[in-house]
Design a protein around this motif. Structure first.
Motif, PDB file in Angstrom:
ATOM      1  N   VAL A   2    -124.327  46.908 -43.117  1.00  0.00           N
ATOM      2  CA  VAL A   2    -123.635  47.657 -44.146  1.00  0.00           C
ATOM      3  C   VAL A   2    -124.104  47.181 -45.505  1.00  0.00           C
ATOM      4  N   GLN A   3    -124.542  48.094 -46.333  1.00  0.00           N
ATOM      5  CA  GLN A   3    -125.091  47.743 -47.630  1.00  0.00           C
ATOM      6  C   GLN A   3    -124.060  47.738 -48.752  1.00  0.00           C
ATOM      7  N   LEU A   4    -123.015  48.551 -48.599  1.00  0.00           N
ATOM      8  CA  LEU A   4    -121.930  48.590 -49.576  1.00  0.00           C
ATOM      9  C   LEU A   4    -120.622  48.395 -48.813  1.00  0.00           C
ATOM     10  N   VAL A   5    -119.866  47.394 -49.183  1.00  0.00           N
ATOM     11  CA  VAL A   5    -118.617  47.073 -48.499  1.00  0.00           C
ATOM     12  C   VAL A   5    -117.448  47.324 -49.435  1.00  0.00           C
ATOM     13  N   GLU A   6    -116.601  48.272 -49.031  1.00  0.00           N
ATOM     14  CA  GLU A   6    -115.439  48.625 -49.841  1.00  0.00           C
ATOM     15  C   GLU A   6    -114.196  47.926 -49.315  1.00  0.00           C
ATOM     16  N   SER A   7    -113.251  47.698 -50.212  1.00  0.00           N
ATOM     17  CA  SER A   7    -111.974  47.115 -49.827  1.00  0.00           C
ATOM     18  C   SER A   7    -110.913  47.542 -50.818  1.00  0.00           C
ATOM     19  N   GLY A   8    -109.656  47.429 -50.408  1.00  0.00           N
ATOM     20  CA  GLY A   8    -108.553  47.660 -51.332  1.00  0.00           C
ATOM     21  C   GLY A   8    -107.771  48.935 -51.117  1.00  0.00           C
ATOM     22  N   GLY A   9    -108.176  49.789 -50.204  1.00  0.00           N
ATOM     23  CA  GLY A   9    -107.425  51.014 -49.968  1.00  0.00           C
ATOM     24  C   GLY A   9    -106.104  50.723 -49.273  1.00  0.00           C
ATOM     25  N   GLY A  10    -105.281  51.773 -49.167  1.00  0.00           N
ATOM     26  CA  GLY A  10    -104.008  51.610 -48.488  1.00  0.00           C
ATOM     27  C   GLY A  10    -103.022  52.676 -48.857  1.00  0.00           C
ATOM     28  N   LEU A  11    -101.773  52.400 -48.546  1.00  0.00           N
ATOM     29  CA  LEU A  11    -100.672  53.320 -48.810  1.00  0.00           C
ATOM     30  C   LEU A  11     -99.912  52.854 -50.047  1.00  0.00           C
ATOM     31  N   VAL A  12     -99.644  53.790 -50.938  1.00  0.00           N
ATOM     32  CA  VAL A  12     -98.938  53.455 -52.166  1.00  0.00           C
ATOM     33  C   VAL A  12     -98.028  54.619 -52.540  1.00  0.00           C
ATOM     34  N   GLN A  13     -96.933  54.311 -53.194  1.00  0.00           N
ATOM     35  CA  GLN A  13     -95.995  55.348 -53.617  1.00  0.00           C
ATOM     36  C   GLN A  13     -96.489  56.022 -54.893  1.00  0.00           C
ATOM     37  N   PRO A  14     -96.067  57.241 -55.137  1.00  0.00           N
ATOM     38  CA  PRO A  14     -96.422  57.905 -56.402  1.00  0.00           C
ATOM     39  C   PRO A  14     -96.023  57.058 -57.592  1.00  0.00           C
ATOM     40  N   GLY A  15     -96.937  56.990 -58.549  1.00  0.00           N
ATOM     41  CA  GLY A  15     -96.710  56.157 -59.721  1.00  0.00           C
ATOM     42  C   GLY A  15     -97.206  54.734 -59.568  1.00  0.00           C
ATOM     43  N   GLY A  16     -97.611  54.387 -58.369  1.00  0.00           N
ATOM     44  CA  GLY A  16     -98.070  53.031 -58.103  1.00  0.00           C
ATOM     45  C   GLY A  16     -99.522  52.813 -58.477  1.00  0.00           C
ATOM     46  N   SER A  17    -100.012  51.618 -58.147  1.00  0.00           N
ATOM     47  CA  SER A  17    -101.370  51.224 -58.505  1.00  0.00           C
ATOM     48  C   SER A  17    -102.100  50.644 -57.298  1.00  0.00           C
ATOM     49  N   LEU A  18    -103.411  50.772 -57.335  1.00  0.00           N
ATOM     50  CA  LEU A  18    -104.284  50.154 -56.338  1.00  0.00           C
ATOM     51  C   LEU A  18    -105.586  49.770 -57.016  1.00  0.00           C
ATOM     52  N   ARG A  19    -106.230  48.766 -56.465  1.00  0.00           N
ATOM     53  CA  ARG A  19    -107.529  48.366 -56.965  1.00  0.00           C
ATOM     54  C   ARG A  19    -108.524  48.351 -55.819  1.00  0.00           C
ATOM     55  N   LEU A  20    -109.582  49.104 -55.988  1.00  0.00           N
ATOM     56  CA  LEU A  20    -110.646  49.137 -55.002  1.00  0.00           C
ATOM     57  C   LEU A  20    -111.814  48.282 -55.475  1.00  0.00           C
ATOM     58  N   SER A  21    -112.474  47.672 -54.506  1.00  0.00           N
ATOM     59  CA  SER A  21    -113.669  46.887 -54.804  1.00  0.00           C
ATOM     60  C   SER A  21    -114.807  47.343 -53.905  1.00  0.00           C
ATOM     61  N   CYS A  22    -116.007  47.233 -54.408  1.00  0.00           N
ATOM     62  CA  CYS A  22    -117.193  47.571 -53.631  1.00  0.00           C
ATOM     63  C   CYS A  22    -118.274  46.560 -53.951  1.00  0.00           C
ATOM     64  N   ALA A  23    -118.663  45.819 -52.938  1.00  0.00           N
ATOM     65  CA  ALA A  23    -119.685  44.795 -53.113  1.00  0.00           C
ATOM     66  C   ALA A  23    -120.967  45.227 -52.405  1.00  0.00           C
ATOM     67  N   ALA A  24    -122.064  45.127 -53.116  1.00  0.00           N
ATOM     68  CA  ALA A  24    -123.356  45.489 -52.539  1.00  0.00           C
ATOM     69  C   ALA A  24    -123.967  44.294 -51.828  1.00  0.00           C
ATOM     70  N   SER A  25    -124.831  44.602 -50.882  1.00  0.00           N
ATOM     71  CA  SER A  25    -125.524  43.558 -50.130  1.00  0.00           C
ATOM     72  C   SER A  25    -126.278  42.609 -51.054  1.00  0.00           C
ATOM     73  N   GLU A  26    -126.339  41.351 -50.670  1.00  0.00           N
ATOM     74  CA  GLU A  26    -127.045  40.352 -51.478  1.00  0.00           C
ATOM     75  C   GLU A  26    -128.553  40.590 -51.492  1.00  0.00           C
ATOM     76  N   SER A  27    -129.035  41.427 -50.580  1.00  0.00           N
ATOM     77  CA  SER A  27    -130.462  41.722 -50.545  1.00  0.00           C
ATOM     78  C   SER A  27    -130.859  42.783 -51.572  1.00  0.00           C
ATOM     79  N   ILE A  28    -129.853  43.343 -52.253  1.00  0.00           N
ATOM     80  CA  ILE A  28    -130.125  44.316 -53.304  1.00  0.00           C
ATOM     81  C   ILE A  28    -130.334  43.583 -54.620  1.00  0.00           C
ATOM     82  N   PHE A  29    -131.447  43.879 -55.261  1.00  0.00           N
ATOM     83  CA  PHE A  29    -131.805  43.165 -56.488  1.00  0.00           C
ATOM     84  C   PHE A  29    -131.188  43.810 -57.715  1.00  0.00           C
ATOM     85  N   ARG A  30    -131.251  45.144 -57.760  1.00  0.00           N
ATOM     86  CA  ARG A  30    -130.749  45.833 -58.946  1.00  0.00           C
ATOM     87  C   ARG A  30    -130.241  47.219 -58.572  1.00  0.00           C
ATOM     88  N   ILE A  31    -129.176  47.613 -59.273  1.00  0.00           N
ATOM     89  CA  ILE A  31    -128.598  48.946 -59.079  1.00  0.00           C
ATOM     90  C   ILE A  31    -128.459  49.602 -60.438  1.00  0.00           C
TER      91      ILE A  31
END
Length: 122
Positions: A2-31
């Motif tokens: 997997v080259q891009l790994v996402e995290s942080g999704g889930g269930l939240v109530q209306p008006g709430g907040s969430l933070r998603l993260s996406c980390a790229a593989s260490e073998s990637i030099f530049r994006i």
């Protein structure tokens, strides 16, 4: 691998907040640009937010003022801070990397993460 790994999704109530993260593989030099797209059932995938290597963010009016994206170039990681969530924000959120250069010289125009579910429900 997997080259891009996402995290942080889930269930939240209306008006709430969430933070998603996406980390790229260490073998990637530049994006060039990293960002987030989302796809709700029966709808096309659409842009949520993106940020270029220079740090300039871009997002549609539907999320401006509610969602903020940022990236850590040293870590090849992009974040999506979502606030004031609405029922219509429910979707699978996908991380995207555009203009990818690997350390071994490989070049890809675009890479996608596997997606993370965000559900806004009371």
């Amino acid at each position: 691998q997997v080259q891009l790994v996402e995290s942080g999704g889930g269930l939240v109530q209306p008006g709430g907040s969430l933070r998603l993260s996406c980390a790229a593989s260490e073998s990637i030099f530049r994006i060039n640009a990293m960002g987030w797209y989302r796809q709700a059932p029966g709808k096309q995938r659409g842009l949520v937010a993106s940020v270029a290597g220079s740090g300039s963010p871009n997002s549609p009016d539907s999320v401006k003022g509610r969602f903020t994206t940022s990236r850590d170039n040293a870590k090849n990681t992009v974040y999506l801070q979502m606030g004031s969530l609405k029922l219509e924000d429910t979707a699978v959120y996908y991380c995207n990397a555009a203009g990818v250069l690997y350390s071994d010289g490989r070049v890809y125009s675009s890479l996608w993460g596997q997606g993370t579910q965000v559900t806004v429900s009371s």
